[in-house]
Design a protein around this motif. Structure first.
Motif, PDB file in Angstrom:
ATOM      1  N   ASP A  80      52.962  29.486  44.831  1.00  0.00           N
ATOM      2  CA  ASP A  80      53.149  28.497  45.562  1.00  0.00           C
ATOM      3  C   ASP A  80      53.820  29.317  46.540  1.00  0.00           C
ATOM      4  N   ASP A  81      54.596  28.677  47.623  1.00  0.00           N
ATOM      5  CA  ASP A  81      55.470  29.275  48.875  1.00  0.00           C
ATOM      6  C   ASP A  81      56.748  29.032  48.299  1.00  0.00           C
ATOM      7  N   SER A 134      52.511  29.389  60.008  1.00  0.00           N
ATOM      8  CA  SER A 134      51.304  28.455  60.404  1.00  0.00           C
ATOM      9  C   SER A 134      50.979  28.288  57.991  1.00  0.00           C
ATOM     10  N   LYS A 135      50.315  26.967  57.228  1.00  0.00           N
ATOM     11  CA  LYS A 135      50.200  26.914  55.798  1.00  0.00           C
ATOM     12  C   LYS A 135      49.291  28.425  55.458  1.00  0.00           C
ATOM     13  N   GLY A 136      48.356  28.603  56.430  1.00  0.00           N
ATOM     14  CA  GLY A 136      46.682  28.892  55.810  1.00  0.00           C
ATOM     15  C   GLY A 136      46.869  30.488  56.105  1.00  0.00           C
ATOM     16  N   LYS A 139      49.242  31.389  53.018  1.00  0.00           N
ATOM     17  CA  LYS A 139      48.791  31.566  51.978  1.00  0.00           C
ATOM     18  C   LYS A 139      48.458  32.815  52.109  1.00  0.00           C
ATOM     19  N   GLU A 158      45.631  28.135  42.667  1.00  0.00           N
ATOM     20  CA  GLU A 158      44.851  27.650  44.083  1.00  0.00           C
ATOM     21  C   GLU A 158      43.995  28.432  45.293  1.00  0.00           C
ATOM     22  N   ALA A 161      42.258  26.417  48.547  1.00  0.00           N
ATOM     23  CA  ALA A 161      43.008  25.356  50.003  1.00  0.00           C
ATOM     24  C   ALA A 161      43.614  26.481  50.226  1.00  0.00           C
ATOM     25  N   ASN A 162      43.750  25.693  51.587  1.00  0.00           N
ATOM     26  CA  ASN A 162      44.532  25.952  52.746  1.00  0.00           C
ATOM     27  C   ASN A 162      43.651  26.577  53.800  1.00  0.00           C
ATOM     28  N   LEU A 163      42.815  27.683  53.674  1.00  0.00           N
ATOM     29  CA  LEU A 163      41.670  29.065  53.895  1.00  0.00           C
ATOM     30  C   LEU A 163      40.645  28.221  54.497  1.00  0.00           C
ATOM     31  N   ASP A 164      40.722  29.029  56.310  1.00  0.00           N
ATOM     32  CA  ASP A 164      38.952  28.937  56.808  1.00  0.00           C
ATOM     33  C   ASP A 164      37.968  29.367  55.948  1.00  0.00           C
ATOM     34  N   GLN A 168      37.992  32.022  53.187  1.00  0.00           N
ATOM     35  CA  GLN A 168      36.952  31.963  52.037  1.00  0.00           C
ATOM     36  C   GLN A 168      36.673  32.922  51.531  1.00  0.00           C
TER      37      GLN A 168
END
Lengths: 238, 488
Positions: A80-81, A134-136, A139, A158, A161-164, A168
């Motif tokens: 995670d972050d 941004s979150k993405g 990641k 995960e 998750a959060n990826l465009d 992906q």
């Protein structure tokens, strides 16, 4: 090879994870699926020696992770972050991780070249610190950071998750390529059944801390998994 | 509506930081707050009666005289530490609440910050005492309203200044000029202050001015914020342009160099760490205390000051060693670096700065070489012995630190622990005692040499001591990881 024996984690009276035996051979792309609270992150945290097991142990190539730090040479992770250093620029973060994994600035630059497409021009030379991305994009930085320096085992919690959507797909190709060409072992948890079945050659389902399914991926797997989770819904009253 | 907001504020106050803090900590925090309140109330009593009984002056006049200084200090403190609470307003934006209410809520919130209400305590108490001592009720009441309105004005001024550094620096310079003009009696700043603030008491209608100013600035501030009340404008967290940089020569030193490079970036790019740097510089001036009282001229106290002058950065940074890395501690714990290397890098960074402080402390030679050699010995002791002890006490400091937020809630300082206090014995008392005794029996040379020898012994024993500290860090690893998850 990762070997798990009698591994359990208990908080007070609640047992959040209890796995009797699990072996993950080298080169496997191992998918971990399960609902929230099933114990996926707990399992990864135990493998990375971030939390202490109540009973049992995890060993990587015969070394128990809580007894020696030698496994750190082989394993890298992005959970995670808290695996990102917010006040660095993405480049600095890659250099930092790279240098600790025996690379230098030039080899990290070389390594990053093929990722320009993956980053979509928003990360390198963006003039932003990681905390402002941004979150993405954060990641993406974390995932690429975990790949630097040719680790043998890569743990991703995960990653989809959060990826465009395009990313992906790019990520799936990246995982397939690394595992095929370099024999990297991947441990991936995900809520996305179709992505997981597409990239993983083995899928383990956990539910309430227990290992309930262990499948070698085949054409029927996706259907099986969808059926399994659908049954879960109808069993428990909504 | 405001009642509902108030209830949220109370909850956030009691819940926000209490996670991961046990009951003793809570009680200690409570005592800490009480202590502050006690200090301010006691200070009001002291100010009133000391001026009246000892100096035979009119307390109200005296306080009015120094009001201007208090006001400027208040503004400076608010500018440095008080942040406009833009972040936690976001969840309300899409709720069924009028934007005007939200803007007012945001403005009102600044008054709830400890920086705002603590000073008011002093003035309220002071006014109460004055009332009981025969000052006119209306006069005092109006004076109090005027003073508090002026102090709260600072909250609004702070909002305008936020993020406009050049303007703030310009005004800071103006204040310094005015201050020095007043100090050298070129302009009687203090007596202007006296006549202005005292006029609130003598001619109550004058107090209308600060009240009008307060309302006016509230209105201007409201307009200013209302216009920018969008996520990508006023409510956006300040972003700075990221620059990729690197201290190249450190790369020669492998892992340790990489870590030091990273720590330098951390110190330069975060608000909390910038405060630490500022604090370290202030400690360099700590030795000037020796002019305030002969108490500081004893050998033991000279040593004490020497330890702080040369070790300011070490003390401030070292005891937060894993805590500063708390937001990415899991990463640190999975990278393929042995613990020892991680700690060594911190140790080198601290000692490089201590070394630099020893050189800067050469200025103290102006006050006599004896002062400087004492400080020099203290520096060696800091490098050889205290650097290790400070790292050791850091292992017990499990406060999650949000590196880039300015404001800290009162009493949030979780770094208090028994071990840290016990470690003060070898860190401070031992060198002070040894130095005082050795100097008493053998003179200054003996004192300096004995401290220096202990420092050098510690320096050469460092590998051994590191092994002990590493064990300690490993024992604390899981609980530290767990505690660092609790964001404040």
């Amino acid at each position: 090879m990762i070997n798990i024996q009698n591994l359990s984690k208990t908080y007070g009276t609640a047992t959040v994870l209890n796995i009797e035996h699990l072996e993950i051979p080298n080169g496997e792309t191992f998918g971990l699926v399960g609902n929230n609270g099933a114990g996926k992150t707990t399992l990864f945290s135990l493998m990375l020696d971030l939390i202490q097991a109540s009973t049992g142990f995890v060993s990587i190539d015969g070394i128990k992770v809580n007894e020696s730090e030698a496994w750190k040479n082989k394993v890298s992770a992005f959970v995670d972050d808290t695996f990102l250093i917010g006040y660095l620029t993405p480049e600095e973060y890659f250099y930092f991780i790279g240098e600790l994994r025996g690379q230098n600035k030039a080899s990290v630059d070389e390594f990053l070249k093929p990722f320009h497409d993956f980053f979509n021009g928003e990360i390198l030379k963006s003039g932003k610190y990681i905390r402002d991305l941004s979150k993405g994009n954060q990641k993406k930085v974390g995932i690429v950071g975990a790949i630097i320096g040719n680790p043998e085992i890569i743990i991703l919690d995960e990653p989809f998750a959060n990826l465009d959507p395009s990313t992906q797909i790019k990520l799936k190709n990246l995982i397939k390529e690394l595992s095929k060409q370099d024999g990297v072992t991947f441990l991936i948890s995900s809520h996305d059944l179709s992505h997981t079945t597409e990239v993983c050659n083995r899928i383990v389902v956990v539910n309430k801390g227990l290992l309930v399914k262990d499948i070698q991926t085949n054409p029927e797997t996706l259907k099986d998994l969808e059926q399994y989770f659908a049954d879960q819904v109808s069993v428990s009253d909504i | 509506m405001f009642l509902k907001f108030l209830r949220l504020e109370i909850k956030s106050f009691f819940r926000g930081t209490s996670l991961g803090i046990n009951l003793t900590m809570k009680i200690l925090r409570f005592i800490g707050i009480l202590y502050f309140i006690g200090c301010l109330i006691g200070g009001a009593f002291l100010a009133f009666f000391y001026i009246q009984e000892e100096m035979h002056q009119n307390p109200l006049k005296m306080v009015s005289k120094f009001m201007i200084v208090a006001w400027i200090i208040d503004l400076a403190i608010k500018y440095l530490w008080q942040e406009v609470p833009t972040q936690n307003i976001k969840p309300f934006l899409t709720m069924n609440i009028r934007k005007n209410t939200l803007v007012n809520y945001m403005l009102a919130k600044t008054f709830l910050s400890a920086f705002s209400w603590l000073t008011s305590l002093f003035f309220i108490t002071f006014s109460l005492i004055a009332l009981f001592n025969g000052y006119s009720i209306i006069g005092i009441l109006v004076w109090l309203i005027g003073v508090i309105a002026l102090l709260y004005l600072n909250n609004f001024i702070n909002i305008f200044f936020n993020g406009k550094e050049p303007l703030a620096i310009a005004i800071g310079i103006c204040f310094v000029i005015i201050g020095s003009l007043g100090y050298y009696n070129i302009i009687p700043v203090l007596s202007y202050s006296e006549s202005v603030f005292l006029s609130f008491y003598e001619k109550p209608y004058f107090a209308l001015i600060p009240v009008i100013l307060f309302v006016l600035l509230w209105w201007i501030c409201f307009r200013y914020l209302r216009k920018e009340f969008y996520l990508d404008q006023g409510l956006e967290a300040k972003k700075t342009v990221g620059k990729t940089e690197n201290i190249a020569f450190l790369n020669k030193y492998g892992v340790i160099g990489t870590f030091i490079n990273n720590d330098v970036k951390m110190l330069r790019r975060n608000k909390v760490t910038k405060g630490i740097l500022l604090g370290s510089v202030m400690f360099l001036f700590y030795g000037l205390l020796m002019f305030t009282s002969s108490l500081y001229k004893t050998p033991a106290m000279m040593m004490f000051m020497g330890l702080f002058v040369t070790g300011g950065f070490q003390f401030l940074f070292g005891q937060r060693v894993p805590a500063f890395d708390s937001s990415y501690y899991p990463l640190m714990m999975t990278l393929n670096v042995p613990y020892k290397e991680y700690l060594k890098a911190k140790w080198w960074l601290m000692n490089i700065v201590t070394g630099a402080s020893i050189i800067v402390a050469l200025c103290y030679a102006y006050f006599g070489w004896e002062v400087y050699v004492t400080f020099f010995a203290a520096g060696l002791y800091n490098m050889g012995v205290n650097s290790q002890f400070t790292l050791w006490s850091g292992a017990f400091n499990k406060t999650q630190i949000d590196l880039n937020s300015k404001e800290k809630r009162l009493g949030q300082k979780g770094s208090f622990n028994m071990v840290a206090i016990l470690l003060l014995i070898p860190k401070m008392l031992l060198p002070m005692g040894v130095f005082a005794l050795a100097k008493y029996f053998t003179g200054i040379t003996g004192g300096v040499v004995s401290i220096a020898i202990i420092g050098v012994i510690g320096f050469f024993m460092r590998e051994k001591i590191f092994d002990i500290i590493v064990k300690q860090y490993k024992r604390e690893k899981y609980s530290a990881l767990d505690a660092f998850k609790n964001k404040g």
